[in-house]
Design a protein around this motif. Structure first.
Motif, PDB file in Angstrom:
ATOM      1  N   GLY A 195      -8.435   1.968  11.256  1.00  0.00           N
ATOM      2  CA  GLY A 195      -9.604   1.343  11.139  1.00  0.00           C
ATOM      3  C   GLY A 195      -9.601   0.566   9.788  1.00  0.00           C
ATOM      4  N   HIS A 196      -8.569   0.600   9.065  1.00  0.00           N
ATOM      5  CA  HIS A 196      -8.584   0.195   7.546  1.00  0.00           C
ATOM      6  C   HIS A 196      -8.091  -1.200   7.845  1.00  0.00           C
ATOM      7  N   HIS A 197      -9.009  -2.106   7.703  1.00  0.00           N
ATOM      8  CA  HIS A 197      -8.573  -3.678   7.525  1.00  0.00           C
ATOM      9  C   HIS A 197      -8.080  -4.267   6.814  1.00  0.00           C
ATOM     10  N   ILE A 198      -6.592  -3.853   6.228  1.00  0.00           N
ATOM     11  CA  ILE A 198      -6.077  -3.830   5.096  1.00  0.00           C
ATOM     12  C   ILE A 198      -5.620  -5.532   5.026  1.00  0.00           C
ATOM     13  N   VAL A 246       0.863  -1.285   0.018  1.00  0.00           N
ATOM     14  CA  VAL A 246       0.120  -0.009  -0.021  1.00  0.00           C
ATOM     15  C   VAL A 246       0.819   1.067   0.018  1.00  0.00           C
ATOM     16  N   GLN A 247       2.035   1.087   0.785  1.00  0.00           N
ATOM     17  CA  GLN A 247       2.869   2.353   0.899  1.00  0.00           C
ATOM     18  C   GLN A 247       3.276   2.455  -0.520  1.00  0.00           C
ATOM     19  N   ARG A 248       3.879   1.564  -1.132  1.00  0.00           N
ATOM     20  CA  ARG A 248       4.531   1.612  -2.403  1.00  0.00           C
ATOM     21  C   ARG A 248       3.837   2.156  -3.719  1.00  0.00           C
ATOM     22  N   ALA A 301       1.696   6.151  -0.230  1.00  0.00           N
ATOM     23  CA  ALA A 301       1.351   6.645   1.263  1.00  0.00           C
ATOM     24  C   ALA A 301       2.346   6.086   2.224  1.00  0.00           C
ATOM     25  N   LYS A 302       2.184   6.982   3.445  1.00  0.00           N
ATOM     26  CA  LYS A 302       3.201   6.208   4.542  1.00  0.00           C
ATOM     27  C   LYS A 302       2.054   5.681   5.394  1.00  0.00           C
ATOM     28  N   LEU A 355      -1.564   6.686   6.694  1.00  0.00           N
ATOM     29  CA  LEU A 355      -2.641   5.731   7.081  1.00  0.00           C
ATOM     30  C   LEU A 355      -2.123   5.059   8.622  1.00  0.00           C
ATOM     31  N   GLU A 356      -2.671   5.113   9.473  1.00  0.00           N
ATOM     32  CA  GLU A 356      -2.430   4.724  10.812  1.00  0.00           C
ATOM     33  C   GLU A 356      -3.279   3.412  11.478  1.00  0.00           C
ATOM     34  N   PRO A 357      -2.930   2.170  10.666  1.00  0.00           N
ATOM     35  CA  PRO A 357      -3.915   1.170  11.275  1.00  0.00           C
ATOM     36  C   PRO A 357      -3.024   0.590  12.310  1.00  0.00           C
TER      37      PRO A 357
END
Ligand SMILES: Cc1ncc(COP(=O)(O)O)c(C=O)c1O
Length: 374
Positions: free
Chosen positions: A204-207, A29-31, A35-36, A235-237
């Motif tokens: 809250g992202h259940h990635i 997801v970062q790549r 996003a961080k 994003l801070e899951p």
């Protein structure tokens, strides 16, 4: 695959291989989403594996001074976001933080000077007043929520110096829920987004859940970049980092009968799996099924005085006896962080399963129990 016969009881055990799998998904997801991703310590604080987490993620997010100090140990970016900061702690927080999010303009105005003096990147938390979270206890954007500034309370005249916007409105949700919240955020706060350096999409992202639509998330992130070029997305899951990475190993101490068979375990649901009672939800137990599906049904209960210290009713192929191992699945995120010493029930040890087998990291004894009291 963990060999549970060598894991002492009770014990939380994380399997490193499963954590790496999660970290690889988050790294994709970062790549691909540019996003961080940072780890929310409130949901995953298994600090022994922080060096591994730091190989993949950009850092951690903390919600208190204690978590800030722990986040610093990860050695990467330290983000902080709390409903309110204490004046006697802010200096120490700022000396560790790279980013700090304020929950109100009053807190921002109170700590603005110190924040800017230290060169920390400040943000303001906004509340979309919209969310598809169904359980009130876990809905940060419900009516009267204290979490984030609503559109009506948003004060553009105080934005000078603010570099980021932060929202958190999801709980165990898929990318479609993020899409819906983002739409609301843009409708309410769109004109301010392009003035920022960063935008934090919360947790809250259940990635890492099997049915999570990672492609959709990546496409949402890339669309956002197109619309708002140059703005960094964070994003801070928490839960998605520790999702299905390990178990709580327990064992049966006694079986009592009161119309039904009840297995008393060497753990407490209330003290060691509090989310099961809070949410509430029925934890999965390895090798079990719903009551009466398999030959032997038991109520699994904790070793405290609380009448409701019960995990639920489960059936097994073989009868349970004192010493039988009961393995509760997916107990590494939140559960492990929220435990208590209620009733003085022996706190589960903490261990990790690596390629070379089991490593016991921590055992709890009387001194830790006593040390929390006075
Ligand atoms: C501000 C904030 N960020 C991140 C998280 C992490 O959420 P999750 O563990 O569900 O991904 C939470 C959870 O409550 C939160 O309040």
């Amino acid at each position: 695959m963990i060999d549970y016969s060598v894991v002492p009881s009770p014990c939380y055990v994380l399997e490193e291989k499963r954590l790496v799998r999660n970290l690889e998904i988050l790294n994709r997801v970062q790549r691909e989403g540019k996003a961080k991703v940072i780890c929310a310590l409130k949901g995953f604080s298994f600090w022994n594996v922080f060096p591994l987490v730091a190989e993949y993620l950009n850092g951690a997010t903390a919600s208190s001074l204690n978590e800030t100090l722990l986040a610093k140990e990860m050695g990467r970016e330290v983000h902080v976001c709390a409903p309110a900061y204490r004046a006697n702690e802010i200096e120490q927080i700022l000396s560790c933080a790279s980013h700090i999010t304020f929950n109100s303009f009053s807190q921002w105005n109170l700590f603005k000077k110190e924040t800017l003096k230290k060169g920390i990147s400040p943000g303001i938390r906004i509340n979309p007043e919209f969310s598809t979270v169904e359980v009130d206890l876990y809905n940060p954007a419900g009516r009267y929520s204290r979490l984030g500034v609503t559109k009506a309370e948003f004060k553009p005249e105080f934005l000078e110096g603010i570099e980021g916007l932060h929202f958190h409105a999801l709980c165990e949700q898929n990318a479609d829920a993020l899409e819906a919240v983002l739409e609301k955020i843009e409708a309410n706060f769109g004109e301010w987004i392009s003035k920022m350096k960063w935008m934090n999409f919360g947790g809250g992202h259940h990635i890492t859940r099997a049915d999570y639509d990672v492609e959709k998330l990546i496409s949402i992130l890339n669309n956002f970049h197109k619309k708002y070029p140059g703005i960094e997305i964070i994003l801070e899951p928490g839960e998605a980092v520790g999702w299905q990475t390990g178990e709580l190993v327990s064992s049966v101490l006694d079986i009592v009968h009161n119309e039904i068979d009840i297995a008393i375990l060497d753990i407490s649901v209330s003290a060691h799996m509090p989310d099961c009672l809070e949410m509430p939800y029925r934890p999965m137990v390895m090798g079990s099924d719903l009551p009466s599906v398999k030959a032997h049904t038991y109520r699994l209960a904790g070793n405290s005085c609380l009448a409701g210290d019960i995990a639920g009713d489960y059936s097994f192929d073989e009868p349970l006896h004192p010493g039988s191992k009961i393995i509760f699945m997916d107990m590494i995120h939140y559960t492990m962080v929220k435990t208590t010493f209620f009733n003085g029930v022996k706190h589960p040890s903490i261990g990790v399963w690596k390629a070379d087998g089991f490593h016991l990291l921590k055992e709890f004894d009387y001194e830790q129990f006593r040390g929390k009291l006075s």
